[in-house]
Design a protein around this motif. Sequence first.
Motif, short mmCIF file in Angstrom:
data_model
loop_
_atom_site.label_atom_id
_atom_site.label_comp_id
_atom_site.label_asym_id
_atom_site.label_seq_id
_atom_site.Cartn_x
_atom_site.Cartn_y
_atom_site.Cartn_z
N ALA A 176 10.55 7.47 5.62
CA ALA A 176 9.75 6.52 6.39
C ALA A 176 8.52 6.15 5.56
N ILE A 177 8.06 4.93 5.72
CA ILE A 177 6.93 4.47 4.93
C ILE A 177 5.61 4.70 5.67
N VAL A 178 4.57 4.92 4.89
CA VAL A 178 3.22 4.93 5.42
C VAL A 178 2.60 3.59 5.04
N GLN A 179 2.53 2.74 6.01
CA GLN A 179 2.05 1.36 5.84
C GLN A 179 0.79 1.24 6.71
N PRO A 180 -0.39 1.42 6.13
CA PRO A 180 -1.59 1.59 6.96
C PRO A 180 -1.85 0.47 7.97
N ARG A 210 -2.76 -6.14 0.48
CA ARG A 210 -2.23 -6.97 1.57
C ARG A 210 -1.88 -6.06 2.74
N TYR A 211 -1.63 -6.66 3.88
CA TYR A 211 -1.39 -5.92 5.11
C TYR A 211 -0.16 -5.03 5.03
N GLY A 212 0.85 -5.42 4.28
CA GLY A 212 2.11 -4.68 4.25
C GLY A 212 2.25 -3.65 3.17
N ASP A 213 1.18 -3.37 2.42
CA ASP A 213 1.28 -2.40 1.33
C ASP A 213 1.63 -1.01 1.85
N VAL A 214 2.32 -0.24 0.99
CA VAL A 214 2.75 1.12 1.30
C VAL A 214 1.98 2.08 0.42
N VAL A 215 1.46 3.16 1.01
CA VAL A 215 0.66 4.12 0.24
C VAL A 215 1.36 5.46 0.08
N ALA A 216 2.37 5.74 0.92
CA ALA A 216 3.05 7.04 0.84
C ALA A 216 4.40 6.95 1.53
N TYR A 232 11.83 -3.48 12.11
CA TYR A 232 11.75 -4.91 11.78
C TYR A 232 10.30 -5.33 11.54
N GLU A 233 9.37 -4.76 12.30
CA GLU A 233 7.97 -5.11 12.06
C GLU A 233 7.54 -4.66 10.68
N GLU A 234 7.90 -3.44 10.28
CA GLU A 234 7.57 -2.97 8.93
C GLU A 234 8.18 -3.89 7.88
N HIS A 235 9.43 -4.26 8.09
CA HIS A 235 10.11 -5.17 7.16
C HIS A 235 9.39 -6.51 7.09
N GLN A 236 8.98 -7.03 8.22
CA GLN A 236 8.32 -8.33 8.25
C GLN A 236 7.03 -8.31 7.43
N HIS A 237 6.29 -7.22 7.52
CA HIS A 237 5.04 -7.13 6.76
C HIS A 237 5.28 -6.79 5.29
#
Length: 974
Positions: free
Chosen positions: A213-217, A283-289, A462-467
Amino acid sequence: MKLRKMWLNVNGANRMFICNPEKDSLSTVLRRMGLTGTKVGCGTGVCGSCSIVLDGKLIRSCTKKMKTVKEYSKVITIEGIGTPNNLHPIQVAFMNCGAVQCGFCTPGFIVSSYALLLENNNPTREEVRDWFQKHRNVCRCTGYVQIVNAVMDAAKVLRGEASIEDITVPMPKDNEYYGKPLVRPTSLSKVCGVADYGDDQELKMPEESLHVAIVQPKVAHHAKILKIDTSAAEKMPGVVKIITSKELLEAGGTNIMAEAQFHERTTVMVPSRKILCDEKIYRYGDVVALAVAKTKEQARAAAAEVKVEIEKLPEYLNYLDAVMPDSIRVHEDTPNIFSMQPVLKGVGLEEALNVNDVIDNSAYSTSGSFYSSRQPHLSIEGTTVQAYFDEEDNLAIQCKSQGVYSTIGRIGNSVGVPKDKIRIIMNPTGASFGWSTNAGDVCLAAAAAVVTKMPVALSLTYEEHQHFSGKRCPCHSNGRVACDENGKITAAEFEFGMDHGAYSWGGDDIMTKPARFAFFPYNIPNVAGLVRIANTNHNFGTAYRSYGSPQAYTLSEALMDMLAEKAGIDPFEFRYRNIAREGETNINSYPFRQYPMEEMMNIMKPIYEKAVEEAKKYDTPEKRRGVGLSWGGFNVTEGGTDSASVAIELNSDNTFTKYDTYQELGQGGDIGSLMLTLEALKPLKVTPEQIKLVQNDTKLCPDSGMSGASRTHYMSGKATIIAAEKLMNAMRKEDGTYRTYDEMVAEGIETKHFGKYQNTSVEGLCRLDPNTGIGDPTPAFTYCLNLAEVEVDTATGKTTVIRFTCVDDVGKVGNIAAVNGQAYGGISHSIGFALSENYDDVVKHSNMLGAGVPYIKDVPDVINVIHYERPDEIGPFGSSGASEAFQSAGHVAVLNAISNACGVRIYEMPATKEKVKAGLDIIAAGGKVEPPKKYFLGSDLYDELENIKANPVKFGGDDFFIPLGNDANAERFF
């Protein structure tokens, strides 16, 4: 956790299972049973891919909690409607009507159709459309026309008015397959729900597989990362590893995604995108972990516990803010405007850029400023990837990809695995339309596999994908165009400011498209233009069908209507006078490769005239009717360095295996490859049953290049001809007959032959000069002339497209059902682009519904596609390219029709009902809808062009350019 034992009657049999009634949805339970024909797209009940019948009623099962389902309820899924050996008439109809493209939404549509026909086996087309609208069945590929056709055909069979044979495409008996509507090889599994897409693969992975799972702040568009605290997450149940950039670097990765330079004027010298952000959020959709755990639920729970401390930085959410003189750099090592492409033609080259003087001295001129929005792709299937080390210790990644070999290049050294040890395998794919050209999701899964040394599955909501996934570049533009007293265009000037979002990869390539397709396919003798592209803090720009050309047509096709009105000339006649004729040149100072324009307009003329008369007949003060035109088109192939390879093998049973990477994303990579192979092996009288396709696995298949740039049918087709000729030459005996497999082996003759085609064989190809825009990069074009008929409700401002007609030139059609499907689908995207689609507000536009996806009633049932089949002189079997032209300019036909209907010119897309109503109110008050004030796009157009003229860059030539489809071994930055 309190669990419950339940029984359901599923597809006629009682089934027992255990569930969490508070948490589990019905779709989750069915999929755990192995009934993976029930797909989950949006996860919020707005796409219909999860449709099932519950106690006789059609429902969307992804939002149906088990606590609301009664014991022994009767459930019907796609698996209970028909099987590969016992198809239901609906399944047969979907296959034979061309209603199956990517196929991800197909089970939901078939179940929905089944429920409809149980209630009403004699529906009208409008009743079918009303049903799908009510039950929120979304198809992003087909444009819905062929789906309705399929339901109507199936209903005839169910009523006893037709047989299965009557609705089945007959197989040609004369060995003449090319151009016919042969059924797609993959459609059988798709209509039965047994095609295993990404999330289906995840369910069927080995027991020891881990979930990511992604950590997308999602806390800011731009911020400095102060601290990433993983301590709480690491203690969560089932957690195996929390991965940050630190862990990836320790595992030998660089954490930096590979990039390639495309343009001499780029200022980007180092890659800008990290797999896992560690210093800044851009950007809003960046992943940090990444949270890696034993189950998907545990991984997501752990991801939610990762704490990210930030310091917010200035946010530039559009091009106009990012290019202001006082704006700070989004990336410190490059100006926000990181590349530009000028276009100079005619007097602009010899007389100090005085195109503006030509315009000033012409009989008529007009100007305008325009904006095309950040269009989301909105494929029903989102991001899902599996990664593992295979039997040869390759890092194998199963994913969605526009180009399996180019994906290797884009991973680069980012995860520390040599590129020759990376294997990309394409899953059955629920569409992309371009977003999967970017390998960010692949890198995330690869990083998890490398760090844990375990098989992993990554699946975003889908929300994570959209961002997370890229979008079409928004674009601001200014332009002027002029004509003489006879309506012949004298000159045009324009400037485009493209917003490429947080990351630059590919931006210096996409910005060459407006420099080619503004005012296509007209003859404009004098041109001064400039395209700029900039970084902002919004979602990054990426490929999307027609890649960079819709932004051009947003300006040029609106200006064509505006100038026609200024000159007092009918917009059809105005275009007819100005289309290029044989020998006349495009804005890049080269002849058009083909000149079908006049004949296409002759075909459209009576249709246009009838539409105008009908608009007058049905126009009322309450419901205004209008007609709009637009020319569009796109290039074919990636240019002079493009190449493609395939292989064809004669098998021991005298069948044939075709190996290629004709990536199937719904556009027809399977049927396209089959049609090409049948035609190439035509002397052998081969039938479809004798050809096996092995596709899209870099371990097994040669590199056929990217599925993009309308290139694959053209390039792979040329390579297929070469491979087939080699094989047939090897098989041919002296008497003209052909050897069998046994005879080939006995004589020691090779049974597998490769074909490679390169565009270097096409004379005269040359890239756009970075100082002047002069060039001729590609060997062919596709052309579309669009006609939209709309109705505007003056009380609300709502626009409805009543009919849409497209006359196209894609050369010889390879498979009529597939090309029609691409036309209908592209047109539906164009209508959505014009009226509703947007990804600007990251909260409002986080799912399909909020982002404005067109449902069936938002698209007309009457879409007329007329193929002007002028065989391409050098394309395979006379074919050219398809797909992308159909989405290039249709949106402007809709916008022009709105203006024609009610006088409201929409300058800033999308044309929502609120914008149209506001314009109507201005007109009602005696005012005029004016264009926005000229946008500041970085500097005065002519000052910038003078600066470029004074400071030319060295023209690198074709060796500089790394084509999109063949950069697996790119070492530009490594």
